[in-house]
Enzyme design. Structure first.
Site, mmCIF file in Angstrom:
data_model
loop_
_atom_site.group_PDB
_atom_site.id
_atom_site.type_symbol
_atom_site.label_atom_id
_atom_site.label_comp_id
_atom_site.label_asym_id
_atom_site.label_seq_id
_atom_site.Cartn_x
_atom_site.Cartn_y
_atom_site.Cartn_z
ATOM 1 N N ASP A 34 34.417 71.009 58.493
ATOM 2 C CA ASP A 34 33.737 72.090 57.764
ATOM 3 C C ASP A 34 33.520 71.760 56.289
ATOM 4 O OD1 ASP A 34 36.284 72.195 56.801
ATOM 5 O OD2 ASP A 34 36.625 74.330 57.253
ATOM 6 N N GLY A 35 33.903 70.561 55.874
ATOM 7 C CA GLY A 35 33.663 70.142 54.487
ATOM 8 C C GLY A 35 34.869 70.302 53.581
ATOM 9 N N ASP A 164 15.609 68.153 19.808
ATOM 10 C CA ASP A 164 15.679 69.595 19.537
ATOM 11 C C ASP A 164 16.523 69.854 18.296
ATOM 12 O OD1 ASP A 164 18.364 69.544 20.417
ATOM 13 O OD2 ASP A 164 17.737 69.922 22.471
ATOM 14 N N LYS A 188 11.961 72.593 19.676
ATOM 15 C CA LYS A 188 11.535 72.836 21.060
ATOM 16 C C LYS A 188 11.938 74.247 21.475
ATOM 17 C CE LYS A 188 15.163 71.677 24.379
ATOM 18 N NZ LYS A 188 15.928 70.694 25.091
ATOM 19 N N ARG A 190 12.633 76.474 24.896
ATOM 20 C CA ARG A 190 12.710 76.428 26.347
ATOM 21 C C ARG A 190 12.821 77.861 26.854
ATOM 22 N NH1 ARG A 190 15.013 72.641 30.271
ATOM 23 N NH2 ARG A 190 15.978 71.361 28.672
ATOM 24 N N THR A 219 16.574 67.245 33.597
ATOM 25 C CA THR A 219 15.303 67.077 34.326
ATOM 26 C C THR A 219 14.427 66.000 33.689
ATOM 27 O OG1 THR A 219 14.202 68.709 32.938
ATOM 28 C CG2 THR A 219 15.251 69.526 34.957
ATOM 29 N N THR A 222 12.697 67.352 28.406
ATOM 30 C CA THR A 222 12.863 67.337 26.939
ATOM 31 C C THR A 222 12.395 65.995 26.390
ATOM 32 O OG1 THR A 222 14.736 68.861 27.040
ATOM 33 C CG2 THR A 222 14.590 67.473 25.074
HETATM 34 C C1 R5P Z 1 19.726 70.590 25.300
HETATM 35 O O1 R5P Z 1 20.036 71.289 24.362
HETATM 36 C C2 R5P Z 1 20.323 69.242 25.565
HETATM 37 O O2 R5P Z 1 20.748 68.607 24.407
HETATM 38 C C3 R5P Z 1 19.353 68.378 26.315
HETATM 39 O O3 R5P Z 1 18.242 68.121 25.483
HETATM 40 C C4 R5P Z 1 18.873 69.047 27.569
HETATM 41 O O4 R5P Z 1 19.940 69.528 28.304
HETATM 42 C C5 R5P Z 1 18.047 68.103 28.406
HETATM 43 O O5 R5P Z 1 17.566 68.811 29.497
HETATM 44 P P1 R5P Z 1 16.260 68.345 30.286
HETATM 45 O O6 R5P Z 1 16.393 66.871 30.556
HETATM 46 O O7 R5P Z 1 16.300 69.178 31.550
HETATM 47 O O8 R5P Z 1 15.086 68.683 29.454
#
Ligand code: R5P
Length: 295
Positions: A34-35, A164, A188, A190, A219, A222
């Site tokens: 079951d993990g 950022d 930036k 978000r 992801t 940024t």
């Molecule tokens: C944000 O404040 C962090 O320093 C990174 O810039 C951020 O977590 C990067 O996230 P992603 O690659 O999803 O844009």
């Protein structure tokens, strides 16, 4: 000293043990159908200083559970103390309430680590310098910036760039390490619900050679958006240094296709084969972790 590793950080743990001229100690891990997991410490640990190395990136919850079970097994087996080396501290971005009604996930995690008996935490490049204050046990905050500085000083006529405004302090420290290297910062926005990065402007002068420095790449958006903006402003050689390769979703593909020439990360998180890409280069934090453990 005995060094143990969870499944998330086997290679890094082996390298740390090697630096300390030790062998990794043995753990038995059984996974039920079951993990659920059963963890057993095989080595004798009575009155030993024990270290568990386990990063808590994806799969975050699974990796935390392993770390907690190993710590519990060590404590029950008579370990003198347990140091948890958590090179990437999962949930660190949820360190306060951003919108009313939210949980402070990081505080929950810290409470559990302390309750299970972790005596000390060593971690690398936290998202906020205030995070160690949330712990009631010693929390050692290492940084990969010196590793980055060694590489950046070989590059010609560079401007450092924070993608950022939250990264300004990091970039200021790095600039100082590099004898006052010029820097710029991107504004930036978000959207907290969708995660989409909305608008950007650059504060500071852009040069042809731009080095973006960040704590983590999740992801990859940024970095990709920052690189587009830098390219528009005249940068032709764009390189990235980021400590933690979280690489969620299609980050690898996005970075490979982006305007960035090279992406330097560290081994705080093991990048699986399927997420590796030609522009990627991994630097190791094993030496600095070993130094911290032996001091
Ligand atoms: C944000 O404040 C962090 O320093 C990174 O810039 C951020 O977590 C990067 O996230 P992603 O690659 O999803 O844009």
């Amino acid at each position: 000293m005995k060094i143990f590793s969870g499944t998330a950080s086997k290679t890094l743990a082996q390298n740390v043990a090697k630096e300390l001229k030790l062998k990794l100690s043995e753990i038995e891990l059984h996974i039920f159908p079951d993990g659920e997991k059963r963890i057993r410490v095989v080595d004798e640990v009575v009155d030993e200083d024990c270290v568990v190395i386990q990063s808590t990136s994806t799969d975050t919850d699974k990796n935390y559970m392993e770390l907690l079970f190993i710590t519990d097994a060590l404590k029950r087996s008579g370990a003198k103390n347990v140091t948890a080396v958590i090179p990437y501290l999962g949930y660190q971005r949820q360190d306060h309430v951003f919108r009313s009604g939210e949980a402070v996930s990081l505080e929950v995690v810290i409470r559990i680590l302390e309750a299970v008996g972790v005596d000390r935490v060593i971690t690398v490049d936290l998202h906020s310098i205030k995070i160690p204050e949330l712990f009631h046990i010693p929390a050692v905050h290492l940084s990969a910036l010196s590793l980055f500085a060694e590489n950046i000083k070989k590059m010609p006529n560079v401007v450092l760039v924070s993608p950022d405004m939250g990264g300004i302090r990091r970039i200021e420290i790095l600039s100082k390490m590099l004898g006052g290297m010029p820097y710029a910062a991107i504004e930036k926005n978000r959207d907290l619900k969708s995660g989409i990065i909305e608008a950007q402007t650059i504060h500071g002068k852009v040069k042809e050679y731009a080095v973006i420095v960040d704590d983590m790449i999740s992801t990859g958006s940024t970095i990709a958006v920052a690189a587009d903006l830098l390219a528009k402003k005249g940068a032709t050689e764009i390189v990235v240094f980021a400590t933690h390769p979280v690489f969620s979703k299609d980050a690898s593909m996005l970075l490979q296709k982006s305007k960035v020439k090279k992406v330097f990360v560290t081994d705080t998180i093991e990048v699986p084969k399927e997420k590796q890409f030609p522009k990627l280069e991994v630097l190791s934090v094993a030496g600095m972790i070993a130094t911290s453990l032996s001091s």
